[in-house]
Design an enzyme around this catalytic site. Sequence first.
Site, mmCIF file in Angstrom:
data_model
loop_
_atom_site.group_PDB
_atom_site.id
_atom_site.type_symbol
_atom_site.label_atom_id
_atom_site.label_comp_id
_atom_site.label_asym_id
_atom_site.label_seq_id
_atom_site.Cartn_x
_atom_site.Cartn_y
_atom_site.Cartn_z
ATOM 1 N N HIS A 151 -32.929 -19.004 -27.179
ATOM 2 C CA HIS A 151 -32.031 -20.043 -26.594
ATOM 3 C C HIS A 151 -32.088 -20.090 -25.061
ATOM 4 O O HIS A 151 -31.414 -21.065 -24.475
ATOM 5 C CB HIS A 151 -30.416 -19.761 -27.232
ATOM 6 C CG HIS A 151 -30.104 -20.934 -27.870
ATOM 7 N ND1 HIS A 151 -30.838 -22.109 -28.169
ATOM 8 C CD2 HIS A 151 -28.694 -21.204 -28.176
ATOM 9 C CE1 HIS A 151 -30.043 -22.880 -28.842
ATOM 10 N NE2 HIS A 151 -28.896 -22.581 -28.920
ATOM 11 N N ASN A 208 -24.581 -25.105 -26.224
ATOM 12 C CA ASN A 208 -24.081 -26.254 -26.766
ATOM 13 C C ASN A 208 -23.101 -27.087 -26.217
ATOM 14 O O ASN A 208 -22.723 -28.031 -26.915
ATOM 15 C CB ASN A 208 -23.756 -25.656 -28.278
ATOM 16 C CG ASN A 208 -24.697 -25.175 -29.059
ATOM 17 O OD1 ASN A 208 -25.962 -25.319 -28.843
ATOM 18 N ND2 ASN A 208 -24.686 -24.576 -30.111
#
Length: 625
Positions: free
Chosen positions: A465, A511
Amino acid sequence: MDLKTRLHQALAWRRQLWHERTRVLRARLRRPQLRRTSFVGITGSVGKTTAKDLAVAVLQQRGPTRGNALGLNYLGDMAGMLLALPRDTRFAVLEVATSGPGTIDARVRLLRPRIAAMTVIGRDHIKRFGGSQEAIAEEKAKLIQALPADGVAVLNRDDPLIRAAGERTSVQKLWFGTAEDAHLRLLCARSDYPEPLILQLAYEGREYTCRTALHGTHLAVPVLTALGIGLAAGLSLGEAMAALAGARPAHGRMQVVPTPEGITFLRDDYKAPHWTLPPTLAFLQGARARRKVAVVGTLSDSSLSASKLYPKVARRMREVADRVVFVGPHALRALKARTHADDRQLVGFTDLLDAHHYLRTELSEGDLVLLKGTNRMDHLVRLILARHQPITCWVQDCGRNTFCDRCPLRQRTDSRATPMDRVSGGMDPAGLEPDGEGAGGAPTSPAWLLVGLGNPGAEHDGTPHNLGADVLQRLADGTPVEWHPVPEGRIARTRIAKREVILFRPGSAVNRSGAMVEALRRRLGVDGRRVMVIHDDMDLPLAEVRLKPSGSDGGHKGLRSLFAALGNDGFMPRIRVGARRPDQGDGDAREQVLRPFSTGDRAGVEAALERAAALVQRTLHEAPD
């Protein structure tokens, strides 16, 4: 991240994996010992949990009955239930999920049911099945194919895919549905709120009225499934219907929640596949209430892009509700369905807390409020909880699938604070002036803003990520640039391909990075057409990189947050950095992107960083002035 920390995380992961495998092995050894227990398996794309809960209520008429709790239907969950089953259990009812080709095999081998049921075949996980519902049906049909010679399959005759799967098996079958040749035939169903669901049935030449405490005609399928399981277990239809009369729906599945103020919430907030919306809309249209309000979160399993899906749903919602509220990263897209600038029938909030403040003053006695969303993404139940208790955790998309009323973090004191809450005016350490846009919002900076996505904190270093942030660092290496903290994260100024560039690593989680990017872009006056994002992509193999000039978010929640905050509908160049490891299985995607790369992955990671940095330079060189 240092070597010691990486080793610790790798060992923790291995311990968890070993514990899971050990639990499954122990369950397989215990399964033959449960000779007195008849196992029932239920599969399908929707209705499994409700059917399971109703079947438990029905089968309890014949003895002690257990079901897997809270929709926990994967292999490890099933193994845990088998290990906890008392020896005197008469029936064990388990819903059985699939998440891709071959994923149901081990679950079926562990369960070995005597009764198996299929509800409906939909589009859940359809991308993993190559876009084929037929492939989904074949995978789920393995449950009935595993039945013994004296087993019974309880099947939905109205679903053509289930009908085809059932006709290919030789076991005894009990068909239910509206088809004339169904054994348990549904003649009609009505559910006009506040009246509950009532079914008119025909079975063995007689007609019956089945009264339930449920709402929504689409719940007729779980009801028929549970009744069919009861018949397969030897109960009479009268006994089975009597057991269902007081059965309540599962949490978050057409669950009615009244409040002391006279407002009624209808919770259908566990999951929201787009293809399941029509029956929910039909229920809301037929409901009787002073005013009908629809609150919509994240929708899933649609072939449409988000920019087309949410306005389409908004227009349909407006036809059946007096007020429509969209919540989450796509809420602003839904507002395209407004008919005029002052249209207040349709509103949207990217932040759930803002939606709570709005509904707190907007709702009044007699309102019926539908909550439709995806719990893992939205946690809409907090809109109910916050009316009567302090809620300090308003984090969206936390990844937990637990309902917030069962989560101990809902009242933690630090969960609402994000870097965005700490943004303040004044000069920043990098010497950049705030408010780079004038009163009319016109950009004043010619620079490109390069956004490298990554989670803050040393514990996330070296994970997939964080590949976007790692590419930024690779671009900065070897150049005389300095990183400076700003309210939105960390930035560095440099020149790439003779262009002025601002490297930016948001200070929020991947996110939720959209708000950070938009705040910095506006403050520095960067043209929205000069924002480029670099991010990991689990659909690409490690070391492969690609440029995507525009398009959907592809399921990447960081991109989804960016598109919603900038309001650009995906018209943003992005560098996709492959993150799928060679040995990667079908595990949870969230776990995969947060698990550090191994030593064996380093060569691929290095190649990815070099190629991505080169692609950034080439893209900037070819970009129009």
